[in-house]
Design a protein around this motif. Structure first.
Motif, PDB file in Angstrom:
ATOM      1  N   THR A  37       3.628  -7.073 -15.176  1.00 39.45           N
ATOM      2  CA  THR A  37       2.257  -7.490 -15.416  1.00 39.45           C
ATOM      3  C   THR A  37       1.978  -8.974 -15.037  1.00 39.45           C
ATOM      4  O   THR A  37       0.782  -9.104 -14.108  1.00 39.45           O
ATOM      5  CB  THR A  37       2.029  -7.688 -16.978  1.00 39.45           C
ATOM      6  N   LEU A 103       0.576  -0.702 -20.845  1.00 39.64           N
ATOM      7  CA  LEU A 103      -0.167  -0.217 -19.693  1.00 39.64           C
ATOM      8  C   LEU A 103      -1.758  -0.023 -20.382  1.00 39.64           C
ATOM      9  O   LEU A 103      -1.893   0.301 -21.487  1.00 39.64           O
ATOM     10  CB  LEU A 103       0.238   1.030 -19.168  1.00 39.64           C
ATOM     11  N   ASN A 106      -5.831   4.037 -18.657  1.00 40.15           N
ATOM     12  CA  ASN A 106      -5.877   4.575 -17.100  1.00 40.15           C
ATOM     13  C   ASN A 106      -4.531   4.297 -16.450  1.00 40.15           C
ATOM     14  O   ASN A 106      -4.479   4.736 -15.189  1.00 40.15           O
ATOM     15  CB  ASN A 106      -7.011   3.920 -16.287  1.00 40.15           C
ATOM     16  N   LYS A 108      -2.852   1.634 -15.530  1.00 46.10           N
ATOM     17  CA  LYS A 108      -2.850   0.379 -14.880  1.00 46.10           C
ATOM     18  C   LYS A 108      -2.247  -0.746 -15.764  1.00 46.10           C
ATOM     19  O   LYS A 108      -2.373  -0.890 -16.972  1.00 46.10           O
ATOM     20  CB  LYS A 108      -4.234   0.057 -14.269  1.00 46.10           C
ATOM     21  N   ASP A 110      -2.235  -4.313 -17.364  1.00 44.13           N
ATOM     22  CA  ASP A 110      -3.401  -4.754 -17.889  1.00 44.13           C
ATOM     23  C   ASP A 110      -3.377  -6.390 -17.501  1.00 44.13           C
ATOM     24  O   ASP A 110      -3.046  -7.121 -18.286  1.00 44.13           O
ATOM     25  CB  ASP A 110      -2.944  -4.692 -19.468  1.00 44.13           C
ATOM     26  N   GLU A 144      -9.642 -10.095 -14.025  1.00 46.05           N
ATOM     27  CA  GLU A 144      -9.230  -9.202 -13.259  1.00 46.05           C
ATOM     28  C   GLU A 144      -8.962  -9.832 -11.754  1.00 46.05           C
ATOM     29  O   GLU A 144      -8.014  -9.424 -10.851  1.00 46.05           O
ATOM     30  CB  GLU A 144      -9.903  -7.949 -12.897  1.00 46.05           C
ATOM     31  N   GLY A 166      -4.771  -6.266  -4.441  1.00 43.84           N
ATOM     32  CA  GLY A 166      -3.876  -5.119  -4.902  1.00 43.84           C
ATOM     33  C   GLY A 166      -2.587  -5.629  -4.946  1.00 43.84           C
ATOM     34  O   GLY A 166      -2.133  -6.136  -3.948  1.00 43.84           O
ATOM     35  N   LEU A 168       1.122  -3.509  -5.966  1.00 41.10           N
ATOM     36  CA  LEU A 168       1.613  -2.373  -6.291  1.00 41.10           C
ATOM     37  C   LEU A 168       3.179  -2.719  -6.843  1.00 41.10           C
ATOM     38  O   LEU A 168       3.910  -3.191  -5.631  1.00 41.10           O
ATOM     39  CB  LEU A 168       1.484  -1.142  -5.427  1.00 41.10           C
ATOM     40  N   LYS A 205      -7.482   3.476  -1.630  1.00 39.24           N
ATOM     41  CA  LYS A 205      -7.264   2.400  -2.594  1.00 39.24           C
ATOM     42  C   LYS A 205      -6.482   1.267  -1.848  1.00 39.24           C
ATOM     43  O   LYS A 205      -5.540   1.612  -0.610  1.00 39.24           O
ATOM     44  CB  LYS A 205      -6.442   2.779  -3.694  1.00 39.24           C
TER      45      LYS A 205
END
Length: 226
Positions: A37, A103, A106, A108, A110, A144, A166, A168, A205
């Motif tokens: 996270t 998580l 959805n 993802k 947090d 965010e 983003g 990942l 994405k």
């Protein structure tokens, strides 16, 4: 080492900065012993402030200090950015790098829960030549990060801006990280706005795109971080 590209489109009416920061964010994750996270949160934060090294810093003597505190469990996120020629150097930290949250529904990470939504984003642009500071202070919108910096450019600088960030991450580390920033110049028309909106709607994405693109150092610019 991470690639950054800055260019103009639509006959100079639109400015773009795009970057792949995968290696940098993985190094930051290791240095600060981040959880998934906090890797996502600090990774987004480092990416956008690194890009600002190419848009907000005009002289090598200048630097940015960015503080973000949404009253979440991560506490304050801090980034100090300097510019050396075609390189943006970023140092980031957070009060609590070991926050880990469940998580979201959805699936993802947090990020907003870790950062919080009840504080401020503070950006200080220091000019060592004139010994002056420019400070932009705006409320955090979502926590965010991308939306919060979009709000900063809109409210503090009156620059219509689109930001995508983003990160990942999995148990093996950071698989992809990066972002883009699109800003409209004063002479941008409705036609450019419509085209940009349409392109964003159909785009994959961000991290999916980054996984397909190899990092090539030394083209246009670089970001280093720690």
């Amino acid at each position: 080492m991470n690639r950054v590209a800055k260019f103009l489109a639509h006959e100079g009416r639109v400015s773009l900065v795009v970057t792949n920061t995968t290696e940098m964010i993985n190094e930051i994750r290791q240095i600060h012993d981040l959880t998934p996270t906090t890797t996502a949160a600090l990774g987004r934060f480092a990416t956008i402030t690194g890009m600002m090294g190419f848009t907000e810093i005009k002289d090598t003597e200048d630097y940015l200090t960015v503080q973000m505190n949404g009253k979440g469990p991560m506490g304050t996120l801090i980034s100090v950015v300097r510019r050396e020629s075609f390189t943006s150097k970023v140092k980031v930290c957070t009060d609590n790098p070991h926050v880990e949250l469940p998580l979201k529904s959805n699936g993802k990470l947090d990020v907003s829960g870790a950062v919080g939504q009840n504080g401020f984003l503070n950006i200080i642009n220091k000019n060592e030549v004139t010994d002056t500071n420019y400070t932009g202070l705006v409320p955090i919108v979502t926590g965010e990060i991308a939306e919060d910096f979009t709000e900063y450019f809109a409210k503090s600088q009156q620059k219509p801006t689109v930001i995508a960030l983003g990160v990942l991450v999995n148990k093996d580390g950071v698989q992809a990280a990066g972002g883009y920033m699109i800003q409209l110049m004063p002479d941008a028309t409705e036609n450019e706005i419509v085209k940009i909106e349409e392109a964003i709607k159909i785009a994959d994405k961000l991290t999916k795109i980054l996984l397909k693109i190899p990092v090539k150092a030394g083209e246009n610019g670089k970001i280093f971080g720690g």
